[in-house]
Write a protein that holds these residues in place. Sequence first.
Motif, PDB file in Angstrom:
ATOM      1  N   ARG A 810      24.348 -25.115  57.683  1.00 49.23           N
ATOM      2  CA  ARG A 810      23.634 -25.506  58.206  1.00 49.23           C
ATOM      3  C   ARG A 810      23.853 -26.682  58.418  1.00 49.23           C
ATOM      4  N   THR A 811      22.864 -26.601  59.724  1.00 47.50           N
ATOM      5  CA  THR A 811      21.605 -28.189  60.390  1.00 47.50           C
ATOM      6  C   THR A 811      20.701 -28.661  60.477  1.00 47.50           C
ATOM      7  N   ASP A 812      20.610 -30.093  60.283  1.00 42.68           N
ATOM      8  CA  ASP A 812      19.194 -29.923  59.780  1.00 42.68           C
ATOM      9  C   ASP A 812      18.829 -31.336  60.344  1.00 42.68           C
ATOM     10  N   ILE A 813      18.285 -31.327  62.196  1.00 41.71           N
ATOM     11  CA  ILE A 813      18.820 -32.403  63.564  1.00 41.71           C
ATOM     12  C   ILE A 813      17.393 -32.497  63.797  1.00 41.71           C
ATOM     13  N   PRO A 814      16.811 -33.556  63.958  1.00 36.62           N
ATOM     14  CA  PRO A 814      15.812 -33.487  65.060  1.00 36.62           C
ATOM     15  C   PRO A 814      15.759 -32.752  66.388  1.00 36.62           C
ATOM     16  N   ARG A 815      14.398 -32.771  67.088  1.00 37.86           N
ATOM     17  CA  ARG A 815      14.533 -31.715  67.205  1.00 37.86           C
ATOM     18  C   ARG A 815      14.252 -32.733  69.716  1.00 37.86           C
ATOM     19  N   ASN A 816      13.954 -33.638  69.491  1.00 33.16           N
ATOM     20  CA  ASN A 816      13.245 -34.403  70.027  1.00 33.16           C
ATOM     21  C   ASN A 816      14.587 -36.256  69.744  1.00 33.16           C
ATOM     22  N   VAL A 817      15.517 -35.796  70.168  1.00 35.91           N
ATOM     23  CA  VAL A 817      16.333 -37.382  69.626  1.00 35.91           C
ATOM     24  C   VAL A 817      16.271 -37.990  71.205  1.00 35.91           C
ATOM     25  N   PRO A 818      16.128 -39.496  71.226  1.00 35.99           N
ATOM     26  CA  PRO A 818      15.702 -39.756  72.323  1.00 35.99           C
ATOM     27  C   PRO A 818      17.087 -41.109  72.683  1.00 35.99           C
ATOM     28  N   GLU A 819      16.494 -41.237  74.075  1.00 41.03           N
ATOM     29  CA  GLU A 819      17.918 -41.285  74.943  1.00 41.03           C
ATOM     30  C   GLU A 819      17.701 -43.038  75.245  1.00 41.03           C
ATOM     31  N   THR A 820      18.268 -43.616  73.195  1.00 46.54           N
ATOM     32  CA  THR A 820      18.913 -44.859  73.451  1.00 46.54           C
ATOM     33  C   THR A 820      20.046 -45.184  74.067  1.00 46.54           C
ATOM     34  N   PRO A 821      19.985 -46.074  74.396  1.00 41.09           N
ATOM     35  CA  PRO A 821      21.279 -46.651  75.354  1.00 41.09           C
ATOM     36  C   PRO A 821      21.912 -46.723  73.900  1.00 41.09           C
ATOM     37  N   LEU A 822      23.353 -46.473  73.653  1.00 39.72           N
ATOM     38  CA  LEU A 822      24.164 -46.136  72.657  1.00 39.72           C
ATOM     39  C   LEU A 822      26.044 -47.134  73.137  1.00 39.72           C
ATOM     40  N   ASP A 823      26.350 -48.488  72.973  1.00 39.72           N
ATOM     41  CA  ASP A 823      27.715 -48.541  73.532  1.00 39.72           C
ATOM     42  C   ASP A 823      28.412 -47.583  73.394  1.00 39.72           C
ATOM     43  N   ALA A 824      29.671 -47.175  74.260  1.00 34.77           N
ATOM     44  CA  ALA A 824      30.582 -46.244  74.146  1.00 34.77           C
ATOM     45  C   ALA A 824      31.550 -46.608  73.291  1.00 34.77           C
ATOM     46  N   THR A 825      31.620 -47.533  72.417  1.00 36.22           N
ATOM     47  CA  THR A 825      32.096 -48.101  70.956  1.00 36.22           C
ATOM     48  C   THR A 825      31.997 -47.477  70.304  1.00 36.22           C
ATOM     49  N   VAL A 826      30.506 -48.012  70.033  1.00 36.77           N
ATOM     50  CA  VAL A 826      29.804 -48.045  68.951  1.00 36.77           C
ATOM     51  C   VAL A 826      29.887 -45.805  69.069  1.00 36.77           C
ATOM     52  N   ARG A 827      29.722 -45.469  69.862  1.00 38.65           N
ATOM     53  CA  ARG A 827      29.300 -43.593  69.952  1.00 38.65           C
ATOM     54  C   ARG A 827      30.678 -43.231  69.343  1.00 38.65           C
ATOM     55  N   HIS A 828      31.891 -43.044  70.413  1.00 39.21           N
ATOM     56  CA  HIS A 828      33.164 -43.159  69.832  1.00 39.21           C
ATOM     57  C   HIS A 828      33.364 -43.557  68.001  1.00 39.21           C
ATOM     58  N   GLY A 829      33.100 -44.161  67.890  1.00 39.12           N
ATOM     59  CA  GLY A 829      33.283 -44.339  66.411  1.00 39.12           C
ATOM     60  C   GLY A 829      32.919 -44.155  64.888  1.00 39.12           C
TER      61      GLY A 829
END
Length: 923
Positions: A810-829
């Motif tokens: 069961r997922t509970d995820i916001p519909r409109n997630v912003p396009e906030t920049p996120l570093d690749a290392t952080v995102r992958h981690g």
Amino acid sequence: MRLLLAILLLTLLPLLSAERQTPMVRLWQSEDGLPGNVVRSIVQSADGYLWVATAEGIACFDGVEFDTIEPDGELRRFRFAFWRLFAPEDGSVWVTTFQGGLFRIQDGRLERVVHEAPRPRPPLINQLILDRSGIIHFRRGEEIWKLEKGTTVLVEAPSDELKELFARDHEKQTAGGRAVETGTGWKVSELHTKDGRRWAPDETGRLVIDGEVPVDLPGVASPYVFNELLEDREGNVWVATPVSGLARVRRSRVEPLSISEGPSQPTTFAIMQDRAGTWWIANRRGGVDRWSGDQLEHLNLVTTGYQRPVSTMFEDRDGVLWVASRGGSVFSRREDGTFMQRFGRTQIPSKVRTIQQDGDGVVWFGGEQGLASYDGTAVKEHREDCGLPKCDVTVLVRNGKDLVAATSDGRVFTGGSKGFRMVGDPAPLKHWWISGLLPVASDELWATTLGGGLFLWNGKAWRQFAADDGVPDLRLTCILNDDRGQLWFGSLGGILRASRQELLDRARKQERPLHWLRLDRSDGLPSRECIGGYHPAGWKGHDGRLWFPTGSGVVRVRPDLVEVNKVQPPVYLRSTRINGVQQEEHEGKIEAGPGRSRVEFRFVGLSYSAPEKVTYRARLEGLDDSWRELGSQRVAAYEAVPPGRYTFEVLAVNGDGVWSKQAARVSIHIKPHFWESAWFLLSVAALTIAGTATIAWYVARRRMKQRIQALKIRNARESERTRIARDLHDDLGASLTEISILSALAAEGGDESAMRPALDQLSNKAKAVVGTLDEIVWAVNPREDTLRSLVDYLAAFAREFLDTASIALRTDIPRNVPETPLDATVRHGVFLAAREALNNLVKHSKATQARLAVQLDDSNLEIRIEDNGRGFSQEWEAKGYGVANLRERMKAAGGDCSIASVSGQGVTVILTLPLLAAPSSPT
């Protein structure tokens, strides 16, 4: 008629008072710096200096030093017989000789104006005046001459106005202490002073004042001969003697009691006067001296044994004299005049310092053993139960019905038989020995201390008067009120006086003026030290005189005859030295240098009444922020004064606290070295600014190049990442997909039972490679460096992964997630941490259901993964369960991880990532 009598009384009162004052004489001779003991003439010039003509030369006297005046040029070879000095109103000084010559004193030199007559007994220049036009005229014999444009001109027909000026000058000399020529010869000098006194020799030739008071010179037999008399601006009279030097005569403001009529031992400890007018004096000899003015009698306290000095004396209301010996017993005087011991040697009171009687007739004793009282029948000690802690009582006085007691450690108590209370907080008195008390009102109590100065209790707090308030000496021994508005103090540095009202005003406002008068040896004191520590240490007599015990006997002061020297002392700069070289002034300015210099100023304040008591304050404006108190020092030196413009100012104050009318000042310009000059400093500053700007431009340009290079490298790296992602997806991905399809087709033909397991395994492996490849592509693709991409990819992965494991999600995820920049290392981690949590859930939880929840706010991302499995205990966490990996991955990504579990109730993993604090990608 009454008005006329009152006016006459006021006119004669100063004369009558002056008759009672003893003249005080000081003598200066050659060993004191006087050019010679044959003094012929004295005069005071307009600037205040005293000039002395002797047989050995001319000297300028400032009260301390004699400055000899030398003849100018070739005149040094000759010896002149100087006769008389003149000081007209224009400030010039002139001297005549017995040979009829005339000299002017100019810039410390003698300049000849009239030559001597080369014949015996030439006419003398006996008068020199300044007419209304400012021209010098002088009388030589019967002739009148004038000095015009540097030359002498005989006045053939003097005008009546000029004759009148000479006649007035003759009268002035006649009454001003000079011998003048008359038709029958020379008239002996006599002086009429400003206060109306006449100084003249009597029939024996002895100098007397108003024909009654003799003026004797120390060490000189009387009668003696004198050449001239002079009254200076302060009222001092100067005597020029032909043998004994220069003498100054002034009124003595203190009257010592001579040994013949005073105490039998010079050092006096305490003094008092009883109601009958008899004086009782305690001295070092022990016992007491009884003095009635015409008879002195010594009385011992004990008939045999050691006679202890007396520490205190007191007369009670019945006329009984109480006396306590120092460190010993208490005595009282019998009717037959002898003394009896009142208490046993070991009995209280003993070691008494002070005695007093209250309104009920009880006699109180204060001393080293505290406070005790005697009502005529029994002695009572007063200690802690009476509000008196253990203390050494030094002073007891009566304030109405109450007593006031002071101690050796700075405490003051008030009270009586019913008890005592402390007066204020004793902290300001700082444990000083209190030597005297003067109660005036309930909110005005004065206390003197040995070392701490004067204190005032104003009903609320103690206020100290010390060096900052101008107190000449802080070691005060007693305090007396003359009932004329003045408070008098004995001290170890003389007798002091201050206005009570000025003290009260000063206590309210610190900036209010406060003037102190100090009497010492220059005023007639045989010793500056007034004895303290005994009681009474000072006494006001029935006639209003104030009596003080000193180390050299008893002295008396008549407050009504003590006048303040109100003449403002002029102050002059004597010399200015820079780096040891004397400088010449040009219009009040001095230039020196270059560079830092040692500057020294020498100055003098003129006050001939007590020149040794003249003090100074100075400042070097431009260097000093405030005035410097120099005391009696007549030199002010400044070390290493930097280049600049300064103004030195100095003020003098005479012994009675009167300041100079205006300061003596000089402007100084210390030139800098060329490297300290303004143009050099400006040039260096300009070059420094230009160099700094050049360096700043170069550094900024280099940084800009570095930034451009970094951007180029970053763009190249992103291009490379894009290329890798494209190649992996297009080439490797396509190839692996083809393998998967072919393996599936192969599995459909042939011996199904033999090939299916291998082909199934091949298909699964190929699918896993595709998934891993997809994950790698997603991780390195810069287009996916957003928060929305992370959330979408994580949700898709969770669904596929748990669906394979047959676990409901069961997922509970916001519909409109912003396009906030996120570093690749952080995102992958973060993704790897979430994947690790899902992997642990599948492997260990035995759960049937799971929940993935994502929450966002302005600064944080929270990923929550929950299951309904069996959970784990603390021991399981220690064994592994992926907890350490999760925390390390989140820490590397800049976030945090928390895991909560209860055995049998599932596990909750919370991954938290601060969005604003996420680390930037490395360059």
